[in-house]
Design an enzyme around this catalytic site. Structure first.
Site, PDB file in Angstrom:
ATOM      1  N   SER A 641       0.823  -1.217   0.000  1.00 57.73           N
ATOM      2  CA  SER A 641       0.000   0.000   0.000  1.00 57.73           C
ATOM      3  C   SER A 641       0.854   1.263   0.000  1.00 57.73           C
ATOM      4  O   SER A 641       0.549   2.231  -0.705  1.00 57.73           O
ATOM      5  CB  SER A 641      -0.934  -0.005   1.224  1.00 57.73           C
ATOM      6  OG  SER A 641      -1.945  -0.974   1.079  1.00 57.73           O
ATOM      7  N   SER A 841      -3.611  -8.017  -5.806  1.00 53.49           N
ATOM      8  CA  SER A 841      -3.187  -6.900  -4.962  1.00 53.49           C
ATOM      9  C   SER A 841      -4.354  -5.959  -4.678  1.00 53.49           C
ATOM     10  O   SER A 841      -4.470  -5.431  -3.574  1.00 53.49           O
ATOM     11  CB  SER A 841      -2.032  -6.133  -5.624  1.00 53.49           C
ATOM     12  OG  SER A 841      -2.326  -5.832  -6.966  1.00 53.49           O
ATOM     13  N   ASN A 844      -6.499  -7.828  -1.892  1.00 48.46           N
ATOM     14  CA  ASN A 844      -5.918  -8.183  -0.596  1.00 48.46           C
ATOM     15  C   ASN A 844      -4.851  -7.243  -0.037  1.00 48.46           C
ATOM     16  O   ASN A 844      -4.634  -7.229   1.168  1.00 48.46           O
ATOM     17  CB  ASN A 844      -5.312  -9.591  -0.673  1.00 48.46           C
ATOM     18  CG  ASN A 844      -6.352 -10.670  -0.859  1.00 48.46           C
ATOM     19  OD1 ASN A 844      -7.398 -10.636  -0.228  1.00 48.46           O
ATOM     20  ND2 ASN A 844      -6.082 -11.615  -1.741  1.00 48.46           N
ATOM     21  N   TYR A 845      -4.150  -6.489  -0.895  1.00 48.05           N
ATOM     22  CA  TYR A 845      -2.957  -5.785  -0.407  1.00 48.05           C
ATOM     23  C   TYR A 845      -2.991  -4.264  -0.560  1.00 48.05           C
ATOM     24  O   TYR A 845      -2.254  -3.580   0.140  1.00 48.05           O
ATOM     25  CB  TYR A 845      -1.709  -6.331  -1.118  1.00 48.05           C
ATOM     26  CG  TYR A 845      -1.401  -7.753  -0.742  1.00 48.05           C
ATOM     27  CD1 TYR A 845      -0.800  -8.059   0.471  1.00 48.05           C
ATOM     28  CD2 TYR A 845      -1.731  -8.801  -1.580  1.00 48.05           C
ATOM     29  CE1 TYR A 845      -0.531  -9.365   0.834  1.00 48.05           C
ATOM     30  CE2 TYR A 845      -1.465 -10.120  -1.231  1.00 48.05           C
ATOM     31  CZ  TYR A 845      -0.868 -10.388  -0.018  1.00 48.05           C
ATOM     32  OH  TYR A 845      -0.600 -11.686   0.342  1.00 48.05           O
ATOM     33  N   LEU A 846      -3.796  -3.746  -1.458  1.00 45.89           N
ATOM     34  CA  LEU A 846      -3.850  -2.294  -1.654  1.00 45.89           C
ATOM     35  C   LEU A 846      -5.048  -1.723  -0.923  1.00 45.89           C
ATOM     36  O   LEU A 846      -6.197  -2.112  -1.190  1.00 45.89           O
ATOM     37  CB  LEU A 846      -3.942  -1.967  -3.154  1.00 45.89           C
ATOM     38  CG  LEU A 846      -2.792  -2.472  -4.033  1.00 45.89           C
ATOM     39  CD1 LEU A 846      -3.020  -2.059  -5.476  1.00 45.89           C
ATOM     40  CD2 LEU A 846      -1.459  -1.951  -3.520  1.00 45.89           C
TER      41      LEU A 846
END
Length: 886
Positions: A641, A841, A844-846
């Site tokens: 992020s 991404s 789940n990740y950004l």
């Protein structure tokens, strides 16, 4: 519940044995695979125990030679042997070096805002004599109120979700993270804090300030509809009412005070259980597989399993030797219980011919595709009506959508990558296999197939509705609420807030592990080196794999063969990561990291663990002492992020077009995906789809050419205008002929479909159908138009279907110019992203608030970047202010 993953060339499975008929056509080696199921592993008691020092080996010491040398005491290795430089046949990962490069000029200095250190490194030979930097002493922290919340999960869709409690005062509360019993991997579990020996004073944790800018911002209330829009709107009444109903169904939990005490997740819960797949229907009597060239008469149970394989006959799976071996072994087990009716003994896979079954399945597929639109619509309605009651539940009196309410049908396990159990038979799940979780005093759901539930629980401390264990890997399967539900949304917000909280602690944590990089205690040195790799390269922590699991690794389970040293300061990583996706990266590192890896590799074989004094459980315990709730997963989310926010902020999009903005966004997303190794093989149809896009691009240029020629017919002076002098590139006479013939065929097809649809409506209304002559006249008109186009070829003059003044034509050309430019950017964007999976991404990740704020700042519709699924998943993020930053 799953995701598609692709392997690199050297990971392809072995082909089927030569000469195997089995109905195969053109057998070739391949490794296509479909998502399998992931095990939900829990931490063993052994992992809680401190690691014992391994026995010293009595091997002959050979001193390796490197570009640099040191005689310091702290470089004394545990055991000695030459470092074995494993050769790599890896394929370069474009863009990985840029996304993951670490400056080599900063080792133990102060960390800047980008996450890199800024002080110059003391020379390698000198730092052993220099005084060791001390950890900052802890300051007395303010009294904090603890609130228990669940840890962020690596695979959000497979884990129970906890609710959160929002602070009612401006001061941000410190949250206490509790391990989820159903967490899918050890590296995602916050472990219980263990008192560490006070060997060195550590840097104090950052204090929580009142009115901190990192607090969860309260999203703005939805703006009230304007009076004019309420009183009179051009939107049709039915559509308006439908939209209004959908908006009213959304529970705005982020405006409430969520219950997050870490124990009770709901008060009342009512649902209808899960829906089972329909029972097996035997094939027609004339459809039989063959064995030794003779028809094989199978009972339904054995025929069903044979059909699973027959359906995959021309897929990459059926060309895989391991897949075939596992299938045949499991099928023979079924045949022992349900042997062929004629007494035939099936003992050799090579003599099996599944093609008759395959051809029948293909015929049935073709029949379904050929159904009319109305027939498909009717079939879908029947299916939706059957599933309707399973799609929602009542949670604390409000309706919430259920996620994966369908029980997976039996079939062959596909696995991910080189999974040792691919091809194994997945059994049919029955009610006796399933445990239901539901509120007390509400009706127990009745299964849609004969049988009784294994168990009925009333546990309001978990959020799953049903669970069972699948037979192939022993994985626990769960039914949860849908991604857009209140409990799931609260869990997502907590996960990203935990990663955002790491900003306050990251400088201190990096300072501490930089000190431990030179520790005299080898376990501490290895742990610090692993933390560096997890922090800088966004590696997963990794767990040891059993014999029945795919051999994938993470940071803590790296073996010596996976890391190659290249003087003066490069590390080459080459291993299979999660989902058997290959990770290859050549990256410069700090001199001390290079030196440590050299020490860890000494006196070891290629298959020995690189970090033999560190495991995931111990690493996560240590991370808990640095920040409450910190795991390797949080590092990964934080780095993804923060990197994404930085890359977006670096772009100057002041006068950019919409497509240029979208390309800039996707480029940043790609760099983060490369950092996190969210790779994929280019789709098999990529070249074909790119050719279609190129044709579409030329089609736009063809339209522009016709407009130019229309201008030339109006007035010859337009020929001398600079913007109209040159002909459109990529267009020649041969292509124009082909293009016009293709357009003609499409227009005739549209006319036929329109004619058929009009007649269907007339019949439904009880009126007489149109005569065939009506369609014939329409087709004749189309042919006339294209005959006129054929006459215009080479004349540089064109007649438009309706007359327009020159000014309007010029405006149309300008719009087409913009469209052509935007489409060209789309083609570039698609081609650059062919080997990168951007969705993982984003999901789940950004932090979704980064995207929402960026869209508001740059006037980009969020629908251009978020699919409908993501819009439903992250409603809480869409109302953030435009100046919000991660």
């Amino acid at each position: 519940m799953s995701s598609v993953s692709d392997l690199s060339d050297d990971d392809r499975p072995l082909g089927a044995p030569n000469g195997a008929p089995n109905g195969h056509h053109n057998p070739n080696n391949g490794n296509g695979h479909v998502p399998g199921q992931q095990a939900l592993s829990s931490m063993s008691d052994d992992e809680e125990m401190p690691l014992a020092a391994p026995p010293r080996r009595t091997l002959k010491r050979k001193k390796p030679i490197y570009a640099e040398s040191s005689s310091s005491e702290d470089d004394t290795p545990l055991a000695s042997s030459p470092a074995k430089l494993a050769s790599s046949a890896a394929i370069s990962m474009p863009g990985a070096a840029q996304a993951t490069t670490v400056p080599t000029s900063a080792a133990n200095g102060k960390i800047n805002g980008t996450g890199h250190t800024s002080k110059a490194v003391v020379s390698d030979d000198a730092d052993d004599d220099a005084p060791k930097p001390k950890r900052a002493e802890k300051k007395p922290a303010k009294k904090k109120i603890k609130t228990e919340t669940p840890a962020a999960s690596d695979d959000d869709d497979d884990k129970p979700i906890a609710a959160i409690k929002k602070s009612s005062v401006p001061r941000k509360r410190k949250v206490k993270v509790e391990s989820d019993a159903d967490s899918s991997s050890d590296d995602d579990k916050p472990l219980a804090k263990k008192k560490a020996p006070a060997k060195k004073p550590r840097a104090s944790k950052a204090k929580k300030e009142e009115g901190s800018e990192d607090e969860i911002p309260k999203p703005k209330k939805a703006a009230k509809a304007k009076k004019a829009a309420a009183e009179g709107s051009p939107v049709k009444g039915k559509r308006k009412e439908k939209v209004k109903e959908e908006e009213e169904e959304v529970f705005r939990w982020w405006d409430q005070d969520p219950n997050g005490d870490g124990s009770v997740k709901w008060k009342t819960l009512e649902h209808n259980g899960v829906i089972f797949p329909p029972p097996y229907e035997p094939l027609p009597s004339n459809v039989k597989m063959k064995y030794h060239g003779k028809v094989l008469d199978l009972p339904p149970a054995a025929e069903e399993v044979a059909g699973f394989y027959a359906a995959l006959l021309e897929s990459d799976h059926a060309q895989d030797a391991k897949f075939n071996k596992n299938f045949f072994e499991d099928w023979q087990t079924v045949l022992k219980k349900h042997p062929p009716r004629d007494g035939t003994k099936v003992t050799n896979f090579l003599h099996c011919d599944f093609r008759p079954m395959f051809e029948y399945f293909e015929t049935e597929k073709a029949k379904k595709k050929s159904l009319s639109a109305q027939e498909k619509k009717d079939a879908k309605k029947i299916k939706d009506d059957l599933e309707l009651k399973y799609t929602t539940c009542l949670l604390d009196g409000r309706k919430e959508k259920v996620g994966n309410f369908r029980v997976e049908p039996p079939g062959l396990f596909r696995g991910r990558g080189e999974h040792p159990k691919k091809g194994a038979l997945k059994y049919r799940v029955s009610p006796e296999d399933i445990t239901i979780n539901i509120g007390k005093g509400v009706p127990i759901p009745v299964p849609n197939m004969p049988g009784k539930w294994k168990e009925v629980l009333h546990d309001n401390t978990v959020t799953w509705l049903a669970t069972w264990t699948e037979n192939v890997n022993g994985n626990h399967k769960y039914v949860f609420l849908a991604a857009g539900s209140s409990l799931k949304g609260q869990s997502d917000m907590l996960k990203f807030e935990k990663a955002r909280e790491l900003k306050k602690h990251i400088d201190r944590i990096r300072m501490n592990y930089n000190v431990d990089l030179k520790s005299k205690v080898m376990a501490d040195r290895q742990r610090a080196t692993a933390m560096y790799l997890i922090d800088k390269l966004a590696l997963r922590a990794g767990n040891e794999k059993g014999e029945d699991e795919a051999e994938t690794v993470g940071c803590c389970s790296l073996r010596c063969i996976h890391v190659t040293l290249e003087a003066p300061n490069f590390l080459i990583f080459d291993f299979l990561g999660k989902d058997s996706i290959r990770y290859y990266n050549r990256v410069p590192v700090e001199p001390q990291i290079f030196k440590n890896i050299r020490i860890f590799k000494e006196n070891k074989d290629d298959e020995d663990n690189l970090f033999d004094r560190v495991n995931t459980a111990g690493l996560n315990k240590h991370l808990q002492t640095e920040m409450k709730g910190l795991t390797a997963k949080v590092f990964r989310t934080f780095n993804a992020s923060s990197t994404f926010q930085r890359l977006l902020d670096e772009n100057d999009l002041k006068n950019a077009t919409l497509q240029e903005k979208l390309n800039a966004y996707n480029k940043a997303n790609r760099e983060v995906a490369i950092l996190c190794n969210h790779r994929r093989a280019a789709p098999k149809t990529h070249a074909q789809s790119m050719e279609k896009e190129a044709d579409k691009h030329r089609g736009l240029k063809y339209d522009r050419m016709k407009l130019r020629h229309a201008l030339f017919k109006i007035d010859k002076k337009f020929r001398k205008k600079e913007q109209y002098i040159e002909d459109e590139s990529d267009i020649d006479d041969e292509w124009i002929v082909t293009h016009e013939e293709t357009m003609k065929a499409k227009d005739i097809e549209k006319a036929e479909k329109k004619f058929a649809k009009e007649n269907e409506k007339l019949v439904e209304a009880g009126k007489t159908e149109q005569k065939p002559s009506v369609l014939k006249d329409r087709i004749a008109e189309i042919e006339k138009d294209y005959a006129a186009l054929a006459k215009e070829r080479g004349t540089e003059k064109a007649e438009l279907k309706r007359d327009r003044p020159a000014e309007k034509i010029e405006e149309a050309i300008e719009k087409l110019d913009e469209k052509i430019k935007a489409h060209k950017l789309q083609i570039i964007d698609r081609d650059e992203g062919k080997e990168v999976a951007l969705g993982t991404s984003k999901i789940n990740y950004l932090d979704p608030r980064i995207t929402a704020a960026w869209c508001k700042t740059h006037d980009v519709p969020v629908e251009k970047l978020f699919s409908k699924t993501l819009m439903v998943k992250f409603p809480w993020a869409l109302e953030v202010d435009e100046d919000w930053k991660f």
